[in-house]
Design an enzyme around this catalytic site. Structure first.
Site, short mmCIF file in Angstrom:
data_model
loop_
_atom_site.label_atom_id
_atom_site.label_comp_id
_atom_site.label_asym_id
_atom_site.label_seq_id
_atom_site.Cartn_x
_atom_site.Cartn_y
_atom_site.Cartn_z
N CYS A 256 18.53 -1.68 -14.82
CA CYS A 256 17.45 -0.79 -14.37
C CYS A 256 17.13 0.25 -15.45
O CYS A 256 16.86 -0.10 -16.59
CB CYS A 256 17.82 -0.17 -13.04
SG CYS A 256 16.43 0.64 -12.20
N ILE A 257 17.16 1.54 -15.12
CA ILE A 257 16.87 2.55 -16.13
C ILE A 257 17.93 2.55 -17.23
O ILE A 257 17.66 2.93 -18.37
CB ILE A 257 16.73 3.96 -15.50
CG1 ILE A 257 16.22 4.98 -16.53
CG2 ILE A 257 18.04 4.43 -14.90
CD1 ILE A 257 15.93 6.35 -15.96
#
Length: 525
Positions: A256-257
């Protein structure tokens, strides 16, 4: 709204109400199959039937009002429709004690005890500025029955701790594995328990596993930026993993991030630094942000600008704010279901490890949050070579010429898999795409082969058309985890004797895993 539209709306509203209450009182309601109204009290009593008919009429009228948003531009129309539906869900009679026959009956059956339990819980959650609890918070303890895998913290700075895990095989891969989790969540989704732990599975397969544990920043005490997390975070972790793992290279896995940070980190590496990366795996990671998925409801220039003063004032994006926004995307399942069970019915809250982890939120530094939202989500600059600069270095994801594997989930509402597929054309090295069944968490980091009933797709044609890719891909049953092990072993399958001790003389073990950063109590409001 002109007079003719207003009159038309009123006429439709009147017809809706008249049709609802002139209909056969015993007829089954279209809402009778809705999980919110599954209890017999909604259909077995005149009061319950009246409430369902009232709600059907009110919801239909609200949607009529919502139709006035059809003339808006596409994004604004989506935002309008989202909040209309959110209001409809919030006004459900199931969410209020006096209009919930089941709650009234429960109060009578328990002589008011359910009311006392519910009010007490609500007051506790209000004090914590938290959503209704989704799991029994007393059952779990990080480091005991969550994040239980043995290891040691071998390095720490103000941004992260680096954990090395004890090997579970006599011989390990010569190239260690470094996992970069999201900084918006705590790392132990990768290590929930022995039955679900991705970390433990990898150790059993002979990997020498390291993981970053991001520090949970306190409001007003942090000024760390995206560049700090890239250089003092990911770059430093790569360097230390090579040193402690006694290897010239690492296999990098990010989520994800954390994947966006890893892509940024490789994108600004000089040639010598990039030699340390043997491969890069990106789990549910956007590199092209042209489609934000459902999260895009909250991301446009007016909303980001309106929210920026609050973030800047606090110095962090509060973890609870992010959790509430994500819950709003599926409010009936993520908010109102627990609101009714916890507060109105006074039900026991069952233990659920994944939901406990999800509610164990973390703050994000304000500078990092604003940089990410503005440059990636709003301007989509990560995909543009040289458009972003970190500490004087131009970022260029086309410099990612190491073998890459992009793993996405078919039902992910946070990171749409069709958009993650676009990363294949942005990196320059050999790259592959794998699509697994499930959601953002359940499809990727919680998918143990021993219990997986899912399947995944691999070896799709080299195309940016997601439907064509999926149609031409090979579908295989089971978890994708063994597939990843096969993929990384094709890059380098050398093995060495497992380390007898964790850390080194230069970087000795500081404290047992999971470390102090992950359990540090930090206000989330």
């Amino acid at each position: 709204m002109n007079p003719e539209s207003l009159q038309r709306l009123f006429d439709n509203w009147a017809r809706t109400w008249l049709s609802q209450f002139r209909s056969d009182e015993t007829a089954a309601s279209p809402l009778s199959d809705d999980p919110r109204f599954k209890d017999p009290s909604w259909t077995a009593t005149p009061y319950g039937q009246f409430l369902l008919k009232w709600y059907e009429a009110a919801a239909r009228t609200a949607k009529e009002i919502g139709n006035f948003g059809t003339a808006l531009p596409p994004h604004q129309k989506s935002v309008w429709n989202f909040y209309v539906q959110y209001a409809i869900d919030a006004l459900s009679p199931s969410n209020y004690f006096l209009t919930n026959p089941q709650a009234i009956q429960r109060a009578a059956d328990t002589r008011g005890e359910s009311i006392l339990i519910g009010v007490t819980r609500m007051l506790q959650d209000l004090q914590r500025n938290a959503l209704p609890a989704t799991s029994d918070m007393e059952t779990f303890k990080v480091g005991k029955n969550l994040a239980p895998t043995s290891g040691s913290v071998v390095y720490q700075n103000e941004i992260f701790q680096l954990i090395q895990y004890e090997p579970l095989a006599t011989r390990v891969n010569a190239v260690p594995l470094l996992i970069v989790p999201p900084c918006v969540n705590k790392f132990y989704a990768f290590d929930l328990n022995e039955q679900k732990s991705f970390v433990r599975f990898l150790l059993e397969q002979g990997h020498n596993v390291f993981i970053m544990s991001w520090r949970n920043p306190r409001a007003g005490e942090t000024h760390h930026s995206w560049a700090d997390y890239v250089f003092d975070g990911v770059h430093k972790a790569v360097e230390l993993t090579c040193e402690v793992g006694d290897s010239a290279k690492v296999n990098l896995m990010s989520w994800c991030i954390g994947g966006a940070l890893a892509a940024s980190a490789i994108g600004v590496m000089n040639p010598n630094e990039k030699k340390r990366v043997a491969s890069a795996t990106f789990l549910t990671t956007l590199v092209d942000y042209s489609d934000h998925g459902e999260v895009g409801i909250f991301i446009d220039e007016p909303q980001v600008c309106a929210f920026e003063p609050r973030v800047r004032m606090k110095g962090v994006m509060p973890g609870q704010d992010l959790a509430k926004a994500m819950a709003m995307l599926h409010a009936n399942d993520s908010i109102w279901n627990f609101y009714v069970n916890n507060y109105l019915l006074g039900d026991n809250i069952p233990p659920f490890d994944v939901l406990y982890w999800n509610s164990d939120t973390a703050n994000i530094p304000a500078d990092l949050y604003q940089y990410y939202v503005e440059n990636m989500y709003l301007k989509n600059l990560m995909r543009v070579p040289g458009a972003l600069s970190l500490r004087g270095r131009k970022m260029d994801v086309s410099k990612i010429d190491v073998p890459c594997l992009f793993v996405s989930a078919s039902e992910d509402h946070i990171v749409p898999w069709r958009t993650t597929l676009l990363a294949l054309e942005l990196v320059s090295g050999p790259s592959e795409f794998l699509l697994t069944e499930g959601g953002h968490v359940s499809g990727t980091v919680i998918n143990h082969p021993a219990k997986s009933r899912k399947s995944y797709w691999v070896n799709g044609p080299r195309t940016m058309g997601p439907d064509a890719w999926k149609e031409g891909a090979e579908r295989r049953q089971g978890s994708w985890w063994p597939e990843w092990c096969s993929w990384v072993s094709r890059i380098d399958d050398r093995q060495i004797a497992a380390p007898k001790e964790l850390g080194t003389d230069t970087w000795p073990a500081l404290e047992p895993a999971p470390g102090s950063y992950v359990v540090e109590q930090v206000p989330q409001g």
